[in-house]
Scaffold this active site. Structure first.
Site, PDB file in Angstrom:
ATOM      1  N   LYS A  42     -16.927   4.523   1.743  1.00 18.39           N
ATOM      2  CA  LYS A  42     -18.360   4.205   1.954  1.00 18.39           C
ATOM      3  C   LYS A  42     -18.342   3.225   3.382  1.00 18.39           C
ATOM      4  O   LYS A  42     -17.464   2.953   4.004  1.00 18.39           O
ATOM      5  CB  LYS A  42     -18.897   3.338   0.664  1.00 18.39           C
ATOM      6  CG  LYS A  42     -17.946   2.152   0.671  1.00 18.39           C
ATOM      7  CD  LYS A  42     -18.077   1.130  -0.578  1.00 18.39           C
ATOM      8  CE  LYS A  42     -17.291   0.090  -0.779  1.00 18.39           C
ATOM      9  NZ  LYS A  42     -17.435  -0.786  -2.193  1.00 18.39           N
ATOM     10  N   ARG A 136     -23.062  -6.666 -11.584  1.00 18.25           N
ATOM     11  CA  ARG A 136     -23.953  -6.234 -10.406  1.00 18.25           C
ATOM     12  C   ARG A 136     -24.716  -4.952 -10.800  1.00 18.25           C
ATOM     13  O   ARG A 136     -25.919  -4.650 -10.900  1.00 18.25           O
ATOM     14  CB  ARG A 136     -22.853  -5.870  -9.474  1.00 18.25           C
ATOM     15  CG  ARG A 136     -23.542  -5.315  -8.187  1.00 18.25           C
ATOM     16  CD  ARG A 136     -22.431  -5.281  -7.152  1.00 18.25           C
ATOM     17  NE  ARG A 136     -21.438  -4.259  -7.208  1.00 18.25           N
ATOM     18  CZ  ARG A 136     -20.553  -3.784  -6.446  1.00 18.25           C
ATOM     19  NH1 ARG A 136     -20.684  -4.470  -4.966  1.00 18.25           N
ATOM     20  NH2 ARG A 136     -19.790  -3.154  -6.678  1.00 18.25           N
ATOM     21  N   TYR A 257     -25.339 -17.210  28.852  1.00 17.97           N
ATOM     22  CA  TYR A 257     -26.730 -17.845  28.357  1.00 17.97           C
ATOM     23  C   TYR A 257     -26.572 -19.347  28.245  1.00 17.97           C
ATOM     24  O   TYR A 257     -25.614 -19.869  27.399  1.00 17.97           O
ATOM     25  CB  TYR A 257     -27.446 -17.171  27.031  1.00 17.97           C
ATOM     26  CG  TYR A 257     -27.825 -15.812  27.368  1.00 17.97           C
ATOM     27  CD1 TYR A 257     -28.804 -15.333  28.114  1.00 17.97           C
ATOM     28  CD2 TYR A 257     -27.256 -14.680  26.561  1.00 17.97           C
ATOM     29  CE1 TYR A 257     -29.463 -14.205  28.398  1.00 17.97           C
ATOM     30  CE2 TYR A 257     -27.682 -13.480  26.633  1.00 17.97           C
ATOM     31  CZ  TYR A 257     -28.828 -13.106  27.679  1.00 17.97           C
ATOM     32  OH  TYR A 257     -29.256 -11.733  27.677  1.00 17.97           O
ATOM     33  N   MET A 305     -25.458  -9.950  23.427  1.00 17.19           N
ATOM     34  CA  MET A 305     -25.498  -8.774  22.729  1.00 17.19           C
ATOM     35  C   MET A 305     -24.683  -7.570  22.940  1.00 17.19           C
ATOM     36  O   MET A 305     -23.889  -6.768  22.217  1.00 17.19           O
ATOM     37  CB  MET A 305     -26.671  -8.025  22.564  1.00 17.19           C
ATOM     38  CG  MET A 305     -27.336  -6.811  21.797  1.00 17.19           C
ATOM     39  SD  MET A 305     -28.848  -6.141  22.092  1.00 17.19           S
ATOM     40  CE  MET A 305     -30.035  -7.436  21.453  1.00 17.19           C
TER      41      MET A 305
HETATM   42  C1  PLP Z   1     -16.065  -1.017  -2.497  1.00 15.60           C
HETATM   43  C2  PLP Z   1     -15.636  -0.847  -3.689  1.00 15.60           C
HETATM   44  C3  PLP Z   1     -14.063  -0.417  -4.196  1.00 15.60           C
HETATM   45  C4  PLP Z   1     -13.081  -0.518  -2.860  1.00 15.60           C
HETATM   46  O1  PLP Z   1     -12.712  -2.000  -2.989  1.00 15.60           O
HETATM   47  P1  PLP Z   1     -11.777  -2.407  -1.763  1.00 15.60           P
HETATM   48  O2  PLP Z   1     -11.401  -4.028  -2.539  1.00 15.60           O
HETATM   49  O3  PLP Z   1     -12.063  -2.284  -0.677  1.00 15.60           O
HETATM   50  O4  PLP Z   1     -10.497  -1.551  -2.416  1.00 15.60           O
HETATM   51  C5  PLP Z   1     -13.942  -0.019  -5.452  1.00 15.60           C
HETATM   52  N1  PLP Z   1     -14.992   0.285  -6.184  1.00 15.60           N
HETATM   53  C6  PLP Z   1     -16.277  -0.321  -6.078  1.00 15.60           C
HETATM   54  C7  PLP Z   1     -17.251  -0.021  -7.077  1.00 15.60           C
HETATM   55  C8  PLP Z   1     -16.695  -0.518  -4.722  1.00 15.60           C
HETATM   56  O5  PLP Z   1     -18.056  -0.817  -4.624  1.00 15.60           O
END
Ligand code: PLP
Length: 359
Positions: A42, A136, A257, A305
């Site tokens: 992700k 969550r 700046y 930036m």
């Molecule tokens: C991001 C995520 C992971 C991976 O977590 P890490 O700590 O980077 O290994 C695993 N499961 C879910 C549901 C996540 O959101």
């Protein structure tokens, strides 16, 4: 972004070491034994470039990937990933068809989402997320069973059940142990297909491995619990820049700046094409540093930036010198510690302007 430019044309880039990625994956595989590895890619593979990273991992035999949303999953499918892709954050209304079109496995987190997916009449594979204590996303025990029953006879096939550990990097294991026990008890023998719960830090618990582990940060070279898990990994990404200018300035010269820094000696300063838009936090104004020839070059004045100005008075640098913003000596964990955050955020923040170069 013009991605076909040869390396080094834009003088700020991120080198992603595929051999390190392979070594890290190997170390994780040895640790988890019979369990499989689901690579979490992700957020553009935590800034490493999801497409290139996933293609390489698939070539190494990885059969599962996890992404946050449908768009991330579709991007992988469009770029030759035919392994299983699990979408963690659910399917927004009216995107059910896209999930089916790209053959993504979706997560179900609520009874409403379940009913909506059924009503879409799409043929989908689904993993049910159980809320074991993170609060969550995820289904309660009652809803987990209710969703499974609703899905019977629908076009949605339950192929997995999972949960997420909220506290696996804490010294105190008690809450994680409770989550593990709850998850196991609620899903055991339930015909949910594959079961999975461990993130990187969860690798410390032998009974968290289940059918596969979902690893992100440790794959990219940061072991979140080095004292607990003997998995030796190294940072995959090194972030570098070459100067735009090197200049000599007299004592008393204000830099950047708002003139928050004024030289107190005759100085040499280098301007680097890295700024807060690239993920180099503005909090590093007058406090951060980069490395050149292994030596510290302090950030002078405000981070802007697109650029920073660093002190190279005592360092022998030229316009060809590679400055390191992130390397083994000063890695994302160090930057995160200085910023009061975590390496995940430092890596994800590295902007698209830093060309990813795969070495
Ligand atoms: C991001 C995520 C992971 C991976 O977590 P890490 O700590 O980077 O290994 C695993 N499961 C879910 C549901 C996540 O959101």
């Amino acid at each position: 972004m013009i991605s076909h430019l040869p390396p080094g044309i834009y003088p700020c880039w991120a080198e992603v070491s595929l051999s390190r990625l392979e070594e890290n994956l190997g170390a994780i595989r040895r640790h988890v034994g019979a369990s499989a590895v689901c690579c979490v890619v992700k957020a553009d593979a935590y800034g490493h470039g999801a497409v290139a990273v996933s293609q390489f991992l698939q070539h190494l035999g990885v059969e599962r990937f996890a992404v946050a949303n449908i768009e991330e999953g579709a991007e992988l499918r469009q770029n030759g990933i035919d392994a299983e892709i699990l979408v963690l954050c659910g399917v927004p209304p009216s995107q059910e068809r896209i999930a089916a079109e790209y053959d993504l496995a979706v997560s179900i987190h609520s009874v409403e989402e379940c009913d909506r997916l059924i009503a879409s009449e799409q043929a989908l594979r689904a993993h049910l997320e159980f809320n074991s204590g993170m609060n969550r996303l995820g289904l309660s025990e009652v809803d987990l069973h209710s969703v499974r029953e609703r899905l019977c006879g629908s076009r949605i096939q339950v192929t997995g059940a999972y949960s997420h550990l909220s506290s696996s990097d804490e010294r105190d294991e008690m809450f994680s142990r409770q989550q593990l026990e709850r998850f196991d008890a609620v899903t055991r023998g339930g015909g949910f297909g594959v079961r999975h719960i461990a993130n990187s830090a969860g690798l410390r618990f032998g009974d968290a491995l289940f059918d596969f582990v979902r690893v992100g940060i440790i794959l990219y070279g940061y072991n979140p619990v080095p004292g607990e898990v003997a998995i030796d990994v190294k940072p995959v990404l090194h972030w570098k820049a070459r100067p735009l200018r090197i200049d000599a300035v007299p004592s008393g010269s204000p830099i950047s700046y708002s003139r928050t820094f004024i030289t107190t000696r005759k100085s040499r300063v280098a301007t680097l094409p890295v700024g807060y838009a690239d993920g180099f936090s503005r909090k590093f104004s007058n406090s951060g540093y980069v490395l050149a020839e292994g030596q510290v070059c302090r950030v002078l004045g405000m981070v802007t930036m697109d650029m920073i100005v660093v002190d190279v008075t005592d360092v022998d640098v030229t316009m060809e010198t590679e400055f390191s913003i992130l390397n083994d000596k000063r890695n994302a964990a160090h930057l995160a510690a200085d910023l009061g955050t975590i390496p995940w955020e430092v890596l994800c923040a590295i902007g698209a302007r830093a060309t990813r170069i795969y070495v």
